[in-house]
Design an enzyme around this catalytic site. Structure first.
Site, PDB file in Angstrom:
ATOM      1  N   LYS A  13       0.828  -1.215   0.000  1.00 30.60           N
ATOM      2  CA  LYS A  13       0.000   0.000   0.000  1.00 30.60           C
ATOM      3  C   LYS A  13       0.860   1.263   0.000  1.00 30.60           C
ATOM      4  O   LYS A  13       0.651   2.162  -0.804  1.00 30.60           O
ATOM      5  CB  LYS A  13      -0.924   0.022   1.229  1.00 30.60           C
ATOM      6  CG  LYS A  13      -1.910  -1.136   1.276  1.00 30.60           C
ATOM      7  CD  LYS A  13      -2.830  -1.034   2.484  1.00 30.60           C
ATOM      8  CE  LYS A  13      -2.121  -1.062   3.827  1.00 30.60           C
ATOM      9  NZ  LYS A  13      -1.406  -2.325   4.104  1.00 30.60           N
ATOM     10  N   ARG A  88      -9.458   0.473   9.169  1.00 31.89           N
ATOM     11  CA  ARG A  88      -9.032  -0.881   9.514  1.00 31.89           C
ATOM     12  C   ARG A  88     -10.080  -1.613  10.338  1.00 31.89           C
ATOM     13  O   ARG A  88      -9.860  -2.767  10.700  1.00 31.89           O
ATOM     14  CB  ARG A  88      -7.745  -0.817  10.328  1.00 31.89           C
ATOM     15  CG  ARG A  88      -6.465  -0.913   9.501  1.00 31.89           C
ATOM     16  CD  ARG A  88      -5.309  -0.594  10.429  1.00 31.89           C
ATOM     17  NE  ARG A  88      -4.119  -1.320  10.115  1.00 31.89           N
ATOM     18  CZ  ARG A  88      -3.053  -0.808   9.500  1.00 31.89           C
ATOM     19  NH1 ARG A  88      -3.068   0.436   9.077  1.00 31.89           N
ATOM     20  NH2 ARG A  88      -1.982  -1.531   9.313  1.00 31.89           N
ATOM     21  N   ARG A 127      11.545  -5.543   4.938  1.00 28.18           N
ATOM     22  CA  ARG A 127      11.296  -4.111   4.743  1.00 28.18           C
ATOM     23  C   ARG A 127      12.286  -3.267   5.537  1.00 28.18           C
ATOM     24  O   ARG A 127      12.589  -3.562   6.686  1.00 28.18           O
ATOM     25  CB  ARG A 127       9.867  -3.772   5.168  1.00 28.18           C
ATOM     26  CG  ARG A 127       9.580  -2.273   5.110  1.00 28.18           C
ATOM     27  CD  ARG A 127       8.112  -1.954   5.067  1.00 28.18           C
ATOM     28  NE  ARG A 127       7.382  -2.395   6.240  1.00 28.18           N
ATOM     29  CZ  ARG A 127       6.059  -2.310   6.359  1.00 28.18           C
ATOM     30  NH1 ARG A 127       5.325  -1.818   5.370  1.00 28.18           N
ATOM     31  NH2 ARG A 127       5.462  -2.717   7.449  1.00 28.18           N
ATOM     32  N   ARG A 159      11.527  -1.374  11.219  1.00 28.10           N
ATOM     33  CA  ARG A 159      10.478  -1.054  12.192  1.00 28.10           C
ATOM     34  C   ARG A 159      10.399  -2.137  13.251  1.00 28.10           C
ATOM     35  O   ARG A 159      10.538  -3.311  12.950  1.00 28.10           O
ATOM     36  CB  ARG A 159       9.124  -0.964  11.468  1.00 28.10           C
ATOM     37  CG  ARG A 159       8.882   0.369  10.823  1.00 28.10           C
ATOM     38  CD  ARG A 159       7.699   0.377   9.887  1.00 28.10           C
ATOM     39  NE  ARG A 159       6.478  -0.236  10.417  1.00 28.10           N
ATOM     40  CZ  ARG A 159       5.332  -0.267   9.752  1.00 28.10           C
ATOM     41  NH1 ARG A 159       5.241   0.285   8.541  1.00 28.10           N
ATOM     42  NH2 ARG A 159       4.272  -0.839  10.270  1.00 28.10           N
ATOM     43  N   ARG A 170       0.206  -9.044  13.505  1.00 21.50           N
ATOM     44  CA  ARG A 170      -0.464  -8.097  12.614  1.00 21.50           C
ATOM     45  C   ARG A 170      -1.300  -8.815  11.559  1.00 21.50           C
ATOM     46  O   ARG A 170      -2.370  -8.348  11.194  1.00 21.50           O
ATOM     47  CB  ARG A 170       0.561  -7.174  11.958  1.00 21.50           C
ATOM     48  CG  ARG A 170       1.012  -6.091  12.922  1.00 21.50           C
ATOM     49  CD  ARG A 170       2.352  -5.553  12.570  1.00 21.50           C
ATOM     50  NE  ARG A 170       2.326  -4.851  11.305  1.00 21.50           N
ATOM     51  CZ  ARG A 170       3.376  -4.750  10.495  1.00 21.50           C
ATOM     52  NH1 ARG A 170       4.515  -5.319  10.814  1.00 21.50           N
ATOM     53  NH2 ARG A 170       3.274  -4.085   9.388  1.00 21.50           N
TER      54      ARG A 170
HETATM   55  P1  ADP Z   1       2.221  -1.853   3.226  1.00 26.05           P
HETATM   56  O1  ADP Z   1       2.219  -0.352   3.221  1.00 26.05           O
HETATM   57  O2  ADP Z   1       0.996  -2.421   2.564  1.00 26.05           O
HETATM   58  O3  ADP Z   1       2.447  -2.437   4.571  1.00 26.05           O
HETATM   59  P2  ADP Z   1       4.792  -1.595   1.801  1.00 26.05           P
HETATM   60  O4  ADP Z   1       4.475  -0.746   0.638  1.00 26.05           O
HETATM   61  O5  ADP Z   1       5.526  -1.005   2.926  1.00 26.05           O
HETATM   62  O6  ADP Z   1       3.434  -2.325   2.312  1.00 26.05           O
HETATM   63  O7  ADP Z   1       5.589  -2.886   1.236  1.00 26.05           O
HETATM   64  C1  ADP Z   1       6.068  -3.894   2.132  1.00 26.05           C
HETATM   65  C2  ADP Z   1       7.450  -4.357   1.683  1.00 26.05           C
HETATM   66  O8  ADP Z   1       7.347  -5.086   0.447  1.00 26.05           O
HETATM   67  C3  ADP Z   1       8.442  -3.226   1.413  1.00 26.05           C
HETATM   68  O9  ADP Z   1       9.717  -3.691   1.801  1.00 26.05           O
HETATM   69  C4  ADP Z   1       8.366  -3.029  -0.096  1.00 26.05           C
HETATM   70  O10 ADP Z   1       9.605  -2.545  -0.633  1.00 26.05           O
HETATM   71  C5  ADP Z   1       8.080  -4.441  -0.595  1.00 26.05           C
HETATM   72  N1  ADP Z   1       7.195  -4.478  -1.784  1.00 26.05           N
HETATM   73  C6  ADP Z   1       6.139  -3.675  -2.071  1.00 26.05           C
HETATM   74  N2  ADP Z   1       5.535  -4.045  -3.216  1.00 26.05           N
HETATM   75  C7  ADP Z   1       6.209  -5.126  -3.667  1.00 26.05           C
HETATM   76  C8  ADP Z   1       6.082  -5.997  -4.831  1.00 26.05           C
HETATM   77  N3  ADP Z   1       5.111  -5.801  -5.733  1.00 26.05           N
HETATM   78  N4  ADP Z   1       6.963  -7.013  -4.954  1.00 26.05           N
HETATM   79  C9  ADP Z   1       7.931  -7.211  -4.020  1.00 26.05           C
HETATM   80  N5  ADP Z   1       8.111  -6.444  -2.919  1.00 26.05           N
HETATM   81  C10 ADP Z   1       7.270  -5.421  -2.741  1.00 26.05           C
HETATM   82  P1  ADP Z   2       1.351  -1.855   7.755  1.00 26.89           P
HETATM   83  O1  ADP Z   2       0.703  -1.333   6.539  1.00 26.89           O
HETATM   84  O2  ADP Z   2       2.720  -2.344   7.560  1.00 26.89           O
HETATM   85  O3  ADP Z   2       0.510  -2.804   8.537  1.00 26.89           O
HETATM   86  P2  ADP Z   2       1.005   0.785   9.001  1.00 26.89           P
HETATM   87  O4  ADP Z   2       2.192   1.634   8.851  1.00 26.89           O
HETATM   88  O5  ADP Z   2      -0.190   1.068   8.159  1.00 26.89           O
HETATM   89  O6  ADP Z   2       1.502  -0.714   8.826  1.00 26.89           O
HETATM   90  O7  ADP Z   2       0.522   0.772  10.526  1.00 26.89           O
HETATM   91  C1  ADP Z   2       1.417   0.507  11.567  1.00 26.89           C
HETATM   92  C2  ADP Z   2       0.665   0.389  12.887  1.00 26.89           C
HETATM   93  O8  ADP Z   2       0.013   1.628  13.187  1.00 26.89           O
HETATM   94  C3  ADP Z   2      -0.439  -0.660  12.901  1.00 26.89           C
HETATM   95  O9  ADP Z   2       0.034  -1.956  13.193  1.00 26.89           O
HETATM   96  C4  ADP Z   2      -1.336  -0.110  14.018  1.00 26.89           C
HETATM   97  O10 ADP Z   2      -0.776  -0.375  15.295  1.00 26.89           O
HETATM   98  C5  ADP Z   2      -1.248   1.394  13.786  1.00 26.89           C
HETATM   99  N1  ADP Z   2      -2.317   1.857  12.868  1.00 26.89           N
HETATM  100  C6  ADP Z   2      -2.134   2.437  11.631  1.00 26.89           C
HETATM  101  N2  ADP Z   2      -3.325   2.729  11.075  1.00 26.89           N
HETATM  102  C7  ADP Z   2      -4.279   2.316  11.960  1.00 26.89           C
HETATM  103  C8  ADP Z   2      -5.702   2.303  11.954  1.00 26.89           C
HETATM  104  N3  ADP Z   2      -6.409   2.791  10.907  1.00 26.89           N
HETATM  105  N4  ADP Z   2      -6.336   1.806  13.047  1.00 26.89           N
HETATM  106  C9  ADP Z   2      -5.663   1.331  14.105  1.00 26.89           C
HETATM  107  N5  ADP Z   2      -4.322   1.282  14.170  1.00 26.89           N
HETATM  108  C10 ADP Z   2      -3.626   1.774  13.106  1.00 26.89           C
END
Ligand code: ADP
Ligand code: ADP
Ligand code: ZN
Length: 219
Positions: A13, A88, A127, A159, A170
């Protein structure tokens, strides 16, 4: 366009939202980034959120709803936004619809990025982040120089919630509390999905195809 980018942790995302924000000229709003900024600045909200975030639990709805209401009322959201990581839970989704109605807006689409669990675990575990908001993957999206941000030259970090135990938590939290939103938005006719298991540019193209189609049909 008012867009929700939806998907499990690690689905891409943040990676895609940054690129989409640039292409469509609308702000990328990541509640995770906003919360991490509060953590860094040790605000009252940040101190309250920390315990939840570190173990991979959701921060309480009332905090998130307040945050998102403030953010969506900012002038840069006038022509649209891409929400990443919100909503969420069902109460967060209900609140979003009230907030948007108050602002005289509505959601155009909820775009889901589908990725199998085994791939999510690999993505999250590899990541690496930068304080400037950039994110990388040690194998799938490495920076030019190991451990250093391409954009700003600062050292990358992992992280706390990308360590193994929090990752499993998660994914479980996603299934229990967030996945019900798929049905919620499908019932509203807003849900569209793309295959997120492809490469970063391929997923980007798939997302743009859906958004271009929506933009065209709105004209
Ligand atoms: P989210 O915001 O949904 O948690 P991220 O955009 O941070 O996900 O992506 C999670 C990890 O996967 C990051 O290390 C990113 O560089 C990697 N990543 C994102 N998209 C892809 C893809 N299409 N193929 C492989 N790795 C990816
Ligand atoms: P990822 O996409 O890798 O799961 P985010 O960066 O979106 O992680 O979120 C990291 C953390 O921040 C989540 O695990 C949660 O603890 C908190 N968080 C983010 N957005 C929300 C939400 N909409 N509701 C509740 N907690 C949230
Ligand atoms: Zn950087």
């Amino acid at each position: 366009m008012q867009i929700v980018l939806f998907g499990p942790p690690g689905s891409g995302k943040g990676t895609q939202a940054k690129r989409l924000a640039e292409r469509y000229g609308i702000p990328h709003i990541s509640t995770g980034d906003i919360l991490r900024e509060h953590l860094k600045r040790k605000t009252k909200l940040g101190l309250e959120a920390r315990a939840y975030m570190d173990r991979g639990a959701l921060v309480p709805d009332d905090i998130l709803i307040g945050l998102i209401k403030d953010r969506l009322s900012q002038p840069d959201c006038a022509s649209g936004f891409i929400l990443d990581g919100y909503p969420r839970t069902v109460p967060q989704a209900d609140a979003l619809s009230v907030i948007l109605t108050e602002l005289g807006k509505k959601l155009d689409v909820v775009l889901t990025i589908n990725v199998p669990d085994a791939e999510l675990i690999k993505r999250l575990a590899g990541r690496r982040m930068c304080g400037c908001g950039a994110s990388y993957h040690i194998l799938f999206n490495p920076p030019e120089h190991e451990g250093i941000c391409d954009r700003c030259g600062r050292p990358l970090y992992q992280r706390d919630d990308d360590k193994e135990e929090a990752i499993m938590n998660r994914l479980e939290v996603y299934k229990q509390q967030t996945q019900p939103l798929i049905e919620y938005y499908t019932n509203k006719g807003l849900m569209r999905a793309v295959d997120g298991a492809a490469s970063i540019p391929e997923v980007f193209d798939a997302l743009c195809r859906v958004l271009d189609e929506i933009q065209k049909s709105a004209l």
